[in-house]
Design a protein around this motif. Structure first.
Motif, PDB file in Angstrom:
ATOM      1  N   LEU A  40      32.640 -17.445   2.649  1.00 40.14           N
ATOM      2  CA  LEU A  40      33.364 -17.383   1.377  1.00 40.14           C
ATOM      3  C   LEU A  40      33.200 -15.987   0.773  1.00 40.14           C
ATOM      4  N   PRO A  41      34.272 -15.331   0.377  1.00 44.77           N
ATOM      5  CA  PRO A  41      34.159 -13.958  -0.140  1.00 44.77           C
ATOM      6  C   PRO A  41      33.504 -13.854  -1.517  1.00 44.77           C
ATOM      7  N   ALA A  42      33.360 -14.973  -2.229  1.00 44.08           N
ATOM      8  CA  ALA A  42      32.779 -14.921  -3.575  1.00 44.08           C
ATOM      9  C   ALA A  42      31.306 -14.525  -3.527  1.00 44.08           C
ATOM     10  N   ARG A  43      30.953 -13.494  -4.309  1.00 47.01           N
ATOM     11  CA  ARG A  43      29.575 -13.014  -4.360  1.00 47.01           C
ATOM     12  C   ARG A  43      28.877 -13.406  -5.652  1.00 47.01           C
ATOM     13  N   ASN A  44      29.598 -14.010  -6.565  1.00 48.91           N
ATOM     14  CA  ASN A  44      29.009 -14.479  -7.815  1.00 48.91           C
ATOM     15  C   ASN A  44      29.848 -15.633  -8.347  1.00 48.91           C
ATOM     16  N   VAL A  45      29.374 -16.249  -9.420  1.00 48.47           N
ATOM     17  CA  VAL A  45      30.049 -17.434  -9.957  1.00 48.47           C
ATOM     18  C   VAL A  45      31.444 -17.074 -10.475  1.00 48.47           C
ATOM     19  N   ALA A  99      37.321 -17.708  -9.864  1.00 50.66           N
ATOM     20  CA  ALA A  99      38.643 -17.082  -9.650  1.00 50.66           C
ATOM     21  C   ALA A  99      39.303 -17.627  -8.392  1.00 50.66           C
ATOM     22  N   LEU A 100      38.531 -17.800  -7.317  1.00 46.56           N
ATOM     23  CA  LEU A 100      39.079 -18.359  -6.078  1.00 46.56           C
ATOM     24  C   LEU A 100      39.536 -19.800  -6.294  1.00 46.56           C
ATOM     25  N   ASP A 139      32.242 -25.662   7.238  1.00 42.68           N
ATOM     26  CA  ASP A 139      33.172 -26.795   7.163  1.00 42.68           C
ATOM     27  C   ASP A 139      33.644 -27.017   5.731  1.00 42.68           C
ATOM     28  N   VAL A 140      32.774 -26.721   4.763  1.00 39.04           N
ATOM     29  CA  VAL A 140      33.131 -26.735   3.340  1.00 39.04           C
ATOM     30  C   VAL A 140      32.662 -25.406   2.751  1.00 39.04           C
ATOM     31  N   GLN A 141      33.124 -25.108   1.556  1.00 40.05           N
ATOM     32  CA  GLN A 141      32.845 -23.781   0.994  1.00 40.05           C
ATOM     33  C   GLN A 141      31.594 -23.712   0.110  1.00 40.05           C
ATOM     34  N   LEU A 142      31.204 -24.817  -0.492  1.00 42.19           N
ATOM     35  CA  LEU A 142      30.068 -24.753  -1.409  1.00 42.19           C
ATOM     36  C   LEU A 142      29.435 -26.113  -1.614  1.00 42.19           C
ATOM     37  N   THR A 143      28.287 -26.099  -2.273  1.00 45.01           N
ATOM     38  CA  THR A 143      27.602 -27.335  -2.616  1.00 45.01           C
ATOM     39  C   THR A 143      26.619 -27.066  -3.736  1.00 45.01           C
ATOM     40  N   PHE A 144      26.147 -28.132  -4.373  1.00 45.48           N
ATOM     41  CA  PHE A 144      25.054 -28.074  -5.330  1.00 45.48           C
ATOM     42  C   PHE A 144      23.911 -28.865  -4.695  1.00 45.48           C
TER      43      PHE A 144
END
Length: 325
Positions: free
Chosen positions: A135-140, A145-146, A199-204
């Motif tokens: 994922l290109p996001a480097r911060n929240v 934005a994505l 397989d997914v982009q993020l998680t908590f």
């Protein structure tokens, strides 16, 4: 006649005096069972054993951990709700007691407000927002934005519908004004592996679960969900300071007794909990496990706070639409 009356009174006194010596012994007079709705070795079990060990020293009786996992902790909670209210069967509980459990499991008979006596909060633990290396996001801010550019496309994993990892993401969606795709897994390990594999982009996820993968370079941590930065990760910002003001999501554990427990017993347990959580060794062990010691100011304060947290959890659970029936 006078001698007869004197004899009767003496006999009566002889019968009464032995019974006076049968008064209930001071609490606790025998081992205490602390019921935990999770299997041994997990985060809840760790909190129970760390604090329970010190609690036993404070009370002068063993505190025996009884793991009763299953049905989202409702088996353990139901067992304690039906136990004798004598202070010898206690529960390590959390926010689900206040309606979330009944939302997920329709056959639950207990009610958090009516079935339990809140004793003290023991711990708070933030979660970690982690993303795939792809994922290109480097911060929240970049993550938001994505997500806004692709409504409903960014996928997040959880360890199950309606559980804390899912609820933390729902709270984030609401606070950040984004819509994402939920992909539930059967447990924390496969949920995190899905992020590591892309397989997914993020998680908590919980700190003990996320940190090994992050330290191994398998995924990236963007923020912590706590109100303040974690002492263990001082360089990791909170979600709130990363552009989502007001966002905070921590899972917590506290001590509960069955409803109707005597007031002096409840007070004794509260005082012992307060002393246990003030122990520097207990605090250090909890912090190393990813938890923050969080003793309550009073039993009343804990009860009020837990009810508010419970209502928030119930609302998020209802929003999730999850049910296990």
């Amino acid at each position: 006649m006078h001698r007869t009356k004197t004899l009767v009174l003496a006999l009566a006194a002889g019968l009464v005096l032995p019974f006076a010596g049968w008064a209930q012994p001071a609490y606790p007079a025998r081992p205490i069972t602390l019921v935990v709705g999770f299997p041994p070795g997990g985060g809840a079990d760790t909190v129970a054993r760390i604090v329970g060990d010190s609690l036993s020293r404070q009370l002068g009786q063993p505190v025996v951990i009884d793991n009763r996992p299953g049905a989202g902790t409702t088996i353990a909670s139901d067992f304690v709700a039906r136990a004798a209210p004598d202070g010898y069967t206690l529960l390590l509980g959390s926010a689900g007691l206040y309606g979330g459990d009944r939302q997920l499991y329709k056959n639950v008979k207990y009610d958090g407000a009516a079935s339990f006596t809140p004793i003290s909060r023991w711990s708070l633990a933030p979660m970690l927002l982690a993303v795939s290396n792809a994922l290109p996001a480097r911060n929240v801010g970049e993550l938001i934005a994505l997500a806004k550019a692709q409504p409903g496309k960014l996928a997040y994993s959880s360890s199950g519908a309606g559980v804390v990892t899912h609820l933390a993401a729902l709270a984030f969606e609401r606070a950040a004004g984004v819509q994402m795709l939920h992909v539930p897994y059967k447990g924390g390990a496969p949920s995190l592996q899905a992020v590591a594999a892309g397989d997914v982009q993020l998680t908590f996820g919980t700190p003990p679960s996320v940190l090994p993968l992050a330290q191994g370079g398998k995924l990236r941590m963007l923020a912590t969900t706590g109100a303040q930065r974690s002492p263990q990760l001082p360089d990791l910002p909170t979600v709130a300071e990363s552009g989502v003001p007001g966002y905070e999501f921590s899972f917590w554990f506290g001590l509960f007794a069955p409803a109707g427990v005597p007031r002096d017993v409840a007070d004794r347990l509260f005082e012992a909990s307060t002393r246990a959580l003030a122990d520097p060794q207990v605090r250090e062990r909890l912090e190393k496990s990813g938890n923050t010691p969080a003793p309550s100011a009073s039993r009343t304060e804990f009860g009020q706070w837990a009810a508010v947290e419970g209502r928030r959890t119930l609302e998020l659970t209802q929003r999730s639409g999850a049910t296990n029936e």
